[in-house]
Design a protein around this motif. Sequence first.
Motif, PDB file in Angstrom:
ATOM      1  N   ASP A  83       0.307  -1.181   0.116  1.00  0.00           N
ATOM      2  CA  ASP A  83      -0.487  -0.015   0.153  1.00  0.00           C
ATOM      3  C   ASP A  83       0.886   1.341   0.085  1.00  0.00           C
ATOM      4  OD1 ASP A  83      -1.835   2.078   0.055  1.00  0.00           O
ATOM      5  OD2 ASP A  83      -3.247   1.373   1.989  1.00  0.00           O
ATOM      6  N   TYR A  84       1.606   1.774  -0.853  1.00  0.00           N
ATOM      7  CA  TYR A  84       2.399   2.759  -1.248  1.00  0.00           C
ATOM      8  C   TYR A  84       1.851   4.166  -0.994  1.00  0.00           C
ATOM      9  CZ  TYR A  84       5.284  -1.442  -3.417  1.00  0.00           C
ATOM     10  OH  TYR A  84       6.459  -2.442  -3.672  1.00  0.00           O
ATOM     11  N   GLY A  85       0.421   4.229  -1.248  1.00  0.00           N
ATOM     12  CA  GLY A  85       0.139   5.107  -1.205  1.00  0.00           C
ATOM     13  C   GLY A  85       0.102   5.903   0.626  1.00  0.00           C
ATOM     14  N   LYS A  86      -0.578   5.345   0.945  1.00  0.00           N
ATOM     15  CA  LYS A  86      -0.289   4.679   2.377  1.00  0.00           C
ATOM     16  C   LYS A  86       1.080   5.167   3.175  1.00  0.00           C
ATOM     17  CE  LYS A  86      -3.834   3.231   5.259  1.00  0.00           C
ATOM     18  NZ  LYS A  86      -4.918   2.618   5.805  1.00  0.00           N
ATOM     19  N   ALA A  87       1.703   4.551   2.528  1.00  0.00           N
ATOM     20  CA  ALA A  87       3.465   4.138   2.950  1.00  0.00           C
ATOM     21  C   ALA A  87       3.506   5.757   3.236  1.00  0.00           C
ATOM     22  CB  ALA A  87       3.903   3.284   2.274  1.00  0.00           C
ATOM     23  N   ILE A  88       4.134   6.295   1.698  1.00  0.00           N
ATOM     24  CA  ILE A  88       4.174   7.773   1.481  1.00  0.00           C
ATOM     25  C   ILE A  88       3.550   8.671   2.476  1.00  0.00           C
ATOM     26  CG2 ILE A  88       4.512   9.595   0.000  1.00  0.00           C
ATOM     27  CD1 ILE A  88       4.573   7.177  -2.053  1.00  0.00           C
ATOM     28  N   GLN A  89       1.907   8.575   2.965  1.00  0.00           N
ATOM     29  CA  GLN A  89       2.071   9.089   3.597  1.00  0.00           C
ATOM     30  C   GLN A  89       2.219   9.265   5.246  1.00  0.00           C
ATOM     31  OE1 GLN A  89      -2.556   7.969   3.147  1.00  0.00           O
ATOM     32  NE2 GLN A  89      -2.939  10.236   2.489  1.00  0.00           N
ATOM     33  N   TYR A  90       2.694   8.397   5.776  1.00  0.00           N
ATOM     34  CA  TYR A  90       3.393   7.576   6.825  1.00  0.00           C
ATOM     35  C   TYR A  90       4.489   8.081   6.666  1.00  0.00           C
ATOM     36  CZ  TYR A  90      -1.265   6.908   8.913  1.00  0.00           C
ATOM     37  OH  TYR A  90      -2.791   6.517   9.847  1.00  0.00           O
ATOM     38  N   LEU A  91       5.360   7.632   5.900  1.00  0.00           N
ATOM     39  CA  LEU A  91       6.424   8.523   5.860  1.00  0.00           C
ATOM     40  C   LEU A  91       6.911   9.947   6.092  1.00  0.00           C
ATOM     41  CD1 LEU A  91       7.691   5.443   4.064  1.00  0.00           C
ATOM     42  CD2 LEU A  91       8.589   5.920   5.977  1.00  0.00           C
TER      43      LEU A  91
END
Length: 173
Positions: A83-91
């Motif tokens: 889930d790269y979109g969510k990963a990017i948000q949190y990162l």
Amino acid sequence: LHKPSDSTKKHLEKMKVLVENESGEYKAMYYIASGIYNINLSAHVLAKRDYDQALHYLKKSKTDSLIAQAYSGIGALNKNTGDYGKAIQYLFKAQKIYRKTGDKRGIAVVNGSLGQIYQQRNEIEPAKEYLAVALEAMKHNKSHFAYMNAAHTLANIHGMAGEFDKALAIDDA
């Protein structure tokens, strides 16, 4: 057949007992450590539960370093599950805190993860940029996992592009 004990699991069991009557920050530390452990086991449901608990205990906290670690962990978890979109948000949330506090290790870890995500999405230029930031942050400690991971990922990107000289020169800088 005798199975060797898992020292990390034993440590977590002791840690859970020790933080039982402590503040939310200490409980969050336990859940962050447990989340890391569960990510390493690919126990994604348990890792998500752990990071959600950590954020619950950090709601009223001003402890930026713990909040950033929880965000970074959730980002890593989502990266691992695709889930790269969510990963990017949190990162990005973690990155903002790490930049504010000047935490070089955190900057390197988060930017290395972002570089890997962009590599997976075949967005090579942003991947290179994030990996360069990770390498710069840890250039004083090239034996640190965050540095070696970023260097390895960047070398792979160069190698896949046929840029073997660039891949071999990464650690010369």
